[in-house]
Write an enzyme that holds these catalytic residues in place. Structure first.
Site, PDB file in Angstrom:
ATOM      1  N   CYS A  12      56.046 -12.275  33.094  1.00  0.00           N
ATOM      2  CA  CYS A  12      54.743 -11.702  33.472  1.00  0.00           C
ATOM      3  C   CYS A  12      53.885 -11.300  32.278  1.00  0.00           C
ATOM      4  CB  CYS A  12      54.952 -10.507  34.383  1.00  0.00           C
ATOM      5  SG  CYS A  12      55.797 -10.972  35.887  1.00  0.00           S
ATOM      6  N   HIS A  48      48.659  -6.056  34.759  1.00  0.00           N
ATOM      7  CA  HIS A  48      49.481  -7.020  35.503  1.00  0.00           C
ATOM      8  C   HIS A  48      49.607  -6.532  36.945  1.00  0.00           C
ATOM      9  CE1 HIS A  48      52.503  -9.774  36.707  1.00  0.00           C
ATOM     10  NE2 HIS A  48      53.482  -8.876  36.748  1.00  0.00           N
ATOM     11  N   ASN A  55      51.609 -11.071  43.321  1.00  0.00           N
ATOM     12  CA  ASN A  55      51.992 -11.184  41.903  1.00  0.00           C
ATOM     13  C   ASN A  55      52.102 -12.669  41.540  1.00  0.00           C
ATOM     14  OD1 ASN A  55      53.233 -11.193  39.415  1.00  0.00           O
ATOM     15  ND2 ASN A  55      54.852  -9.751  39.964  1.00  0.00           N
TER      16      ASN A  55
HETATM   17  O1  UT7 Z   1      56.159  -8.762  37.843  1.00  0.00           O
HETATM   18  C1  UT7 Z   1      57.453  -8.644  37.319  1.00  0.00           C
HETATM   19  C2  UT7 Z   1      57.897  -7.250  37.286  1.00  0.00           C
HETATM   20  N1  UT7 Z   1      58.237  -6.838  38.615  1.00  0.00           N
HETATM   21  C3  UT7 Z   1      57.889  -5.625  39.017  1.00  0.00           C
HETATM   22  O2  UT7 Z   1      57.249  -4.890  38.315  1.00  0.00           O
HETATM   23  C4  UT7 Z   1      58.382  -5.215  40.394  1.00  0.00           C
HETATM   24  C5  UT7 Z   1      58.948  -3.824  40.330  1.00  0.00           C
HETATM   25  N2  UT7 Z   1      59.565  -3.402  41.590  1.00  0.00           N
HETATM   26  C6  UT7 Z   1      58.856  -3.144  42.707  1.00  0.00           C
HETATM   27  O3  UT7 Z   1      57.662  -3.397  42.773  1.00  0.00           O
HETATM   28  C7  UT7 Z   1      59.561  -2.480  43.860  1.00  0.00           C
HETATM   29  O4  UT7 Z   1      60.816  -2.031  43.440  1.00  0.00           O
HETATM   30  C8  UT7 Z   1      59.735  -3.353  45.122  1.00  0.00           C
HETATM   31  C9  UT7 Z   1      58.382  -3.602  45.764  1.00  0.00           C
HETATM   32  C10 UT7 Z   1      60.382  -4.677  44.756  1.00  0.00           C
HETATM   33  C11 UT7 Z   1      60.600  -2.643  46.148  1.00  0.00           C
HETATM   34  O5  UT7 Z   1      60.037  -1.371  46.443  1.00  0.00           O
HETATM   35  P1  UT7 Z   1      60.911  -0.033  46.356  1.00  0.00           P
HETATM   36  O6  UT7 Z   1      60.025   1.073  46.734  1.00  0.00           O
HETATM   37  O7  UT7 Z   1      61.543   0.022  45.001  1.00  0.00           O
HETATM   38  O8  UT7 Z   1      61.964  -0.278  47.480  1.00  0.00           O
HETATM   39  P2  UT7 Z   1      63.557  -0.175  47.398  1.00  0.00           P
HETATM   40  O9  UT7 Z   1      64.107  -1.418  46.827  1.00  0.00           O
HETATM   41  O10 UT7 Z   1      63.916   1.140  46.775  1.00  0.00           O
HETATM   42  O11 UT7 Z   1      63.908  -0.068  48.920  1.00  0.00           O
HETATM   43  C12 UT7 Z   1      63.528   1.057  49.756  1.00  0.00           C
HETATM   44  C13 UT7 Z   1      63.962   0.770  51.162  1.00  0.00           C
HETATM   45  C14 UT7 Z   1      65.395   0.285  51.273  1.00  0.00           C
HETATM   46  O12 UT7 Z   1      65.918   0.768  52.524  1.00  0.00           O
HETATM   47  P3  UT7 Z   1      66.888   2.057  52.535  1.00  0.00           P
HETATM   48  O13 UT7 Z   1      68.046   1.690  51.665  1.00  0.00           O
HETATM   49  O14 UT7 Z   1      66.060   3.179  51.977  1.00  0.00           O
HETATM   50  O15 UT7 Z   1      67.211   2.196  53.986  1.00  0.00           O
HETATM   51  C15 UT7 Z   1      65.263  -1.210  51.346  1.00  0.00           C
HETATM   52  O16 UT7 Z   1      66.342  -1.825  52.019  1.00  0.00           O
HETATM   53  O17 UT7 Z   1      63.151  -0.286  51.704  1.00  0.00           O
HETATM   54  C16 UT7 Z   1      63.984  -1.361  52.140  1.00  0.00           C
HETATM   55  N3  UT7 Z   1      63.305  -2.611  51.841  1.00  0.00           N
HETATM   56  C17 UT7 Z   1      62.425  -3.175  52.685  1.00  0.00           C
HETATM   57  N4  UT7 Z   1      61.997  -2.828  53.912  1.00  0.00           N
HETATM   58  C18 UT7 Z   1      61.086  -3.643  54.490  1.00  0.00           C
HETATM   59  C19 UT7 Z   1      63.358  -3.354  50.701  1.00  0.00           C
HETATM   60  N5  UT7 Z   1      62.543  -4.415  50.809  1.00  0.00           N
HETATM   61  C20 UT7 Z   1      61.948  -4.326  52.018  1.00  0.00           C
HETATM   62  C21 UT7 Z   1      61.008  -5.123  52.691  1.00  0.00           C
HETATM   63  N6  UT7 Z   1      60.598  -4.732  53.933  1.00  0.00           N
HETATM   64  N7  UT7 Z   1      60.478  -6.235  52.143  1.00  0.00           N
END
Ligand code: UT7
Length: 331
Positions: free
Chosen positions: A116, A256, A286
């Protein structure tokens, strides 16, 4: 004679017409529009659906448009730097393929892989060619067909990425405009959290790697998020400090577009109000190497000669950085 700086003199972009909305994703994986929008800021992304088209085909459209806008011919281009992690082929470089397709017979070029942050690294590299005095027209391209490496059964990644590409032309400037400063970083230890497991020399493609879905993007989102917030905010505020820029001096932040929450945290550390931050993640998602030039393309008409602009990114590798430039033209 005044010192030569490298200035962006034209910008263009391309996103394919097909849309993948949050509602569409609800049919593919266990997710919902509300979760995606509130956790990432994304509503929809563009997807290059035609399987016969690759990243270079988006570049052909964007670059031909740029050449027309600038009123120059392809054979005037000296250098092509193509930042992408989804090249048409492992080799030859997409820069070569593009040069052939547009007729840039006098250019040399290469691909640059920094995930990225690729466009930032390419902009820095391209600016040095111009500053050397030897090269007058350097094309810097950033873009990806992310849909070619995304697993649409993995809700951790398929909700984030889209396809798109942007390009800028760098030319010499003697008014002191253009690229002023940069802070660019890599930390290879970050490779564990965001990568493609197979396809390289470590794990060449086999039936097993395909069955195990190892040619798709793997991301430990939580860890990447943590590093991205601090990495992007750190370099963006550092580049302001060392160039003695206050929030009032900064006209625009070009961040970004990985997650709206990362963008907000960066702008907050810089003390910038929201109206100075370019945000198009809601309709493009993204696009990896495409995010920064696509922002410049969408905002071009609002940019004024002399505007202080900070571009900032964080991505796989880890790679991150910020570039400070002075915009060189009114459109
Ligand atoms: O461009 C390259 C660099 N990349 C980045 O900068 C991306 C950085 N990361 C992120 O943007 C975020 O971490 C994500 C958008 C990928 C994920 O968001 P998050 O707030 O970190 O979610 P999480 O992985 O902590 O998950 C929170 C909850 C979990 O459920 P529990 O364990 O709390 O019950 C996940 O299972 O949300 C759940 N979850 C979803 N629910 C619905 C994870 N993905 C999804 C989804 N839809 N797509």
């Amino acid at each position: 004679m005044n010192k030569i700086t490298a200035a962006i003199t034209c910008v263009n972009g391309y996103v394919p017409p097909d849309l993948l909305t949050n509602k569409d994703l609800e049919k593919l994986v266990d997710t919902n529009d509300e979760w995606i929008l509130s956790r990432t800021g994304i509503r929809e992304r563009h997807i290059l659906k035609d399987p016969s088209l690759a990243t270079s085909d988006m570049a052909v459209i964007a670059v031909n448009g740029l050449l027309e806008k600038r009123g120059i011919k392809a054979n005037e281009i000296d250098v092509i730097i193509f930042a992408t992690i989804t090249p048409d082929l492992t080799f030859p470089a997409s820069a070569n393929i593009l040069a052939d397709k547009i007729g840039a017979q006098n250019a040399f070029g290469y691909d640059l892989a920094a995930a990225c942050s690729g466009f930032l690294f390419a902009l820095e590299t391209g600016s040095k060619f111009v500053e050397s005095g030897k090269y007058k027209k350097v094309l810097v391209i950033g873009g990806d067909k992310m849909s070619s490496i995304i697993d649409y059964t993995d809700r951790n990644t398929c909700i984030i990425f889209g396809d798109g590409l942007g390009c800028v032309l760098l030319e010499p400037n003697e008014e002191g405009l253009g690229i002023q400063d940069s802070i660019l970083k890599v930390d290879g230890n970050g490779r564990h959290y965001l990568h493609q497991k197979a396809g390289g020399s470590l794990k060449p493609p086999t039936h097993e790697t395909v069955d195990a879905k190892e040619h798709y993007v793997f991301q430990d989102g939580k860890t990447v998020f943590k590093y991205a917030v601090s990495g992007m905010a750190d370099v963006s505020s550092q580049i302001m400090e060392r160039n003695h820029l206050t929030a009032d001096d900064v006209s625009w932040l070009v961040p970004h577009q990985a997650n709206l929450r990362i963008i907000d945290a960066t702008a907050e550390r810089m003390g910038l109000s929201k109206d100075k931050v370019m945000i198009n993640i809601d309709h493009f998602g993204n696009t990896t190497n495409g995010t920064l030039p696509l922002c410049l393309w969408e905002w071009e008409k609002k940019l004024k000669k002399g505007d202080n602009i900070i571009l900032s990114a964080f991505g796989g590798g880890f790679t991150w950085g910020a570039i400070y430039l002075k915009w060189a033209y009114n459109s």
